[in-house]
Design an enzyme around this catalytic site. Structure first.
Site, short mmCIF file in Angstrom:
data_model
loop_
_atom_site.label_atom_id
_atom_site.label_comp_id
_atom_site.label_asym_id
_atom_site.label_seq_id
_atom_site.Cartn_x
_atom_site.Cartn_y
_atom_site.Cartn_z
CG LEU A 14 -24.22 9.58 46.87
CD1 LEU A 14 -25.61 9.02 46.65
CD2 LEU A 14 -24.24 10.64 47.97
CE1 TYR B 173 -26.74 2.82 28.84
CE2 TYR B 173 -26.84 0.69 29.93
CZ TYR B 173 -27.24 2.01 29.85
OH TYR B 173 -28.13 2.50 30.77
N GLY C 190 -17.96 8.65 48.77
CA GLY C 190 -17.08 9.45 49.62
C GLY C 190 -15.73 9.71 49.02
CE LYS C 191 -11.92 7.79 42.87
NZ LYS C 191 -12.06 6.92 41.68
CG LEU D 183 -23.41 4.07 44.52
CD1 LEU D 183 -22.25 3.09 44.31
CD2 LEU D 183 -23.66 4.29 46.01
CB ALA D 184 -24.41 10.80 43.10
N GLY E 212 -20.54 7.95 41.66
CA GLY E 212 -19.40 7.73 42.54
C GLY E 212 -19.28 8.73 43.65
#
Length: 311
Positions: A218, A53, A220-221, A213-214, A216
């Site tokens: 998940l 990273y 809902g964005k 959160l996949a 982002g």
């Protein structure tokens, strides 16, 4: 806060692990320090990073995240409150990749220097190395454990048979994988459920999934094609708007409304409620984002909630 045992490693983690992939990348040094301080001050303890990273960023060479964490340890003195997780094996350039024993030891020394610490709590093989026998990989990890530079080891991205083979190979001078780090979330379930989960349950392994959160989705964005323009990641979300994606978002909306929570909190709480999961990994690029996801650790999803989310 009730800590959770990481398999049979002897290590304990809070119910949520902070992903450090953003440090030195989308979170600059000062922001990263603030996020790490907020995590520890809230009673959480685990931080996940990797030597690679953020090598994918133009101008970066890898080690950026570890370097920021090390500078934070040096400046703020919270190493003893931190469960430090890092990984080895991905391509660092100039022949620096793979899981041969000598390279694992060399790479660990480099990580320790960047991290400004004398030991790593959990050291993970980032991905299986088809060119190296698992026996040699485990021998390399054992050398680090014997030297006191690593407390426990595990694997990331192993399939079921590969993970079982690794566990079976332990002993006689070879370390045992005590933890699996798989790709797993409410939307992408086939990367863990099945053979991988079966091995983890049978062998008593700790499990700390990434992409919780996949990327982002998940939160809902992203709900329409217009939403895909909201961030650089948006282009990767188009395929998720098809298939189970909208149904999963609708289920998250329903449960979130029931609890007065956010979709991200519910998605993380679902992972925490899964019997074989120890703690999901989630990143934050600001203290506000971190504070938004931490309440997931205190959510109690009901049987009805879990059934609604089982799409």
């Amino acid at each position: 806060m009730q800590m959770r045992a990481l398999g049979k490693s002897g290590l304990k983690t809070a119910p949520l692990v902070l992903g450090g992939n953003v440090f030195g990348w989308t979170a600059d040094k000062a922001t990263s320090f603030d996020i790490l301080d907020a995590l520890i001050d809230a009673g959480f303890n685990a931080v996940d990073t990797a030597n690679v990273y953020s090598r994918w960023v133009p101008g970066h060479s890898g080690g950026e995240s570890e370097t920021v964490i090390g500078e934070w340890f040096a400046a703020h003195g919270k190493r003893d409150k931190t469960l430090l997780i890092t990984k080895v094996g991905m391509d660092m350039g100039e022949g620096g990749k793979g899981l041969k024993a000598d390279y694992i030891v060399k790479a660990c020394e480099a990580s320790l220097k960047r991290l400004q610490t004398d030991h790593i709590d959990l050291y993970l093989s980032h991905s299986p190395d088809e060119d190296t026998l698992i026996d040699e990989t485990l021998e390399g990890h054992q050398r680090l454990i014997d030297a006191g530079k690593v407390r426990a080891v595990g694997g990331s991205n192993y399939d079921g048979p590969g993970l079982k083979a690794a566990v079976d190979a332990a002993g006689d001078g070879k370390a045992r994988y005590e933890v699996l780090q798989p790709h797993y979330n409410l939307l992408v379930r086939d990367q863990y459920e099945g053979a991988r989960e079966d091995v983890c349950v049978a062998e008593g392994l700790g499990v700390i999934p990434y992409f919780s959160l996949a990327s982002g989705f998940l939160t809902g964005k992203y709900r329409t094609e217009d939403d895909l323009k909201k961030s650089p990641r948006g282009g990767q979300m188009k395929s998720l708007l098809e298939g189970r994606g909208p149904k999963v978002l609708a289920a998250l909306d329903k449960v979130a409304a029931r609890h007065g929570a956010t979709q991200a909190q519910v998605a993380l709480a679902w992972l925490m409620a899964r019997p074989s999961i120890t703690a999901p990994i989630a990143s934050a690029t600001s203290v506000a984002q971190l504070q938004e996801i931490l309440p997931a650790a205190s959510m109690n999803l009901s049987t009805e909630d879990m059934a609604d989310l089982d799409i």
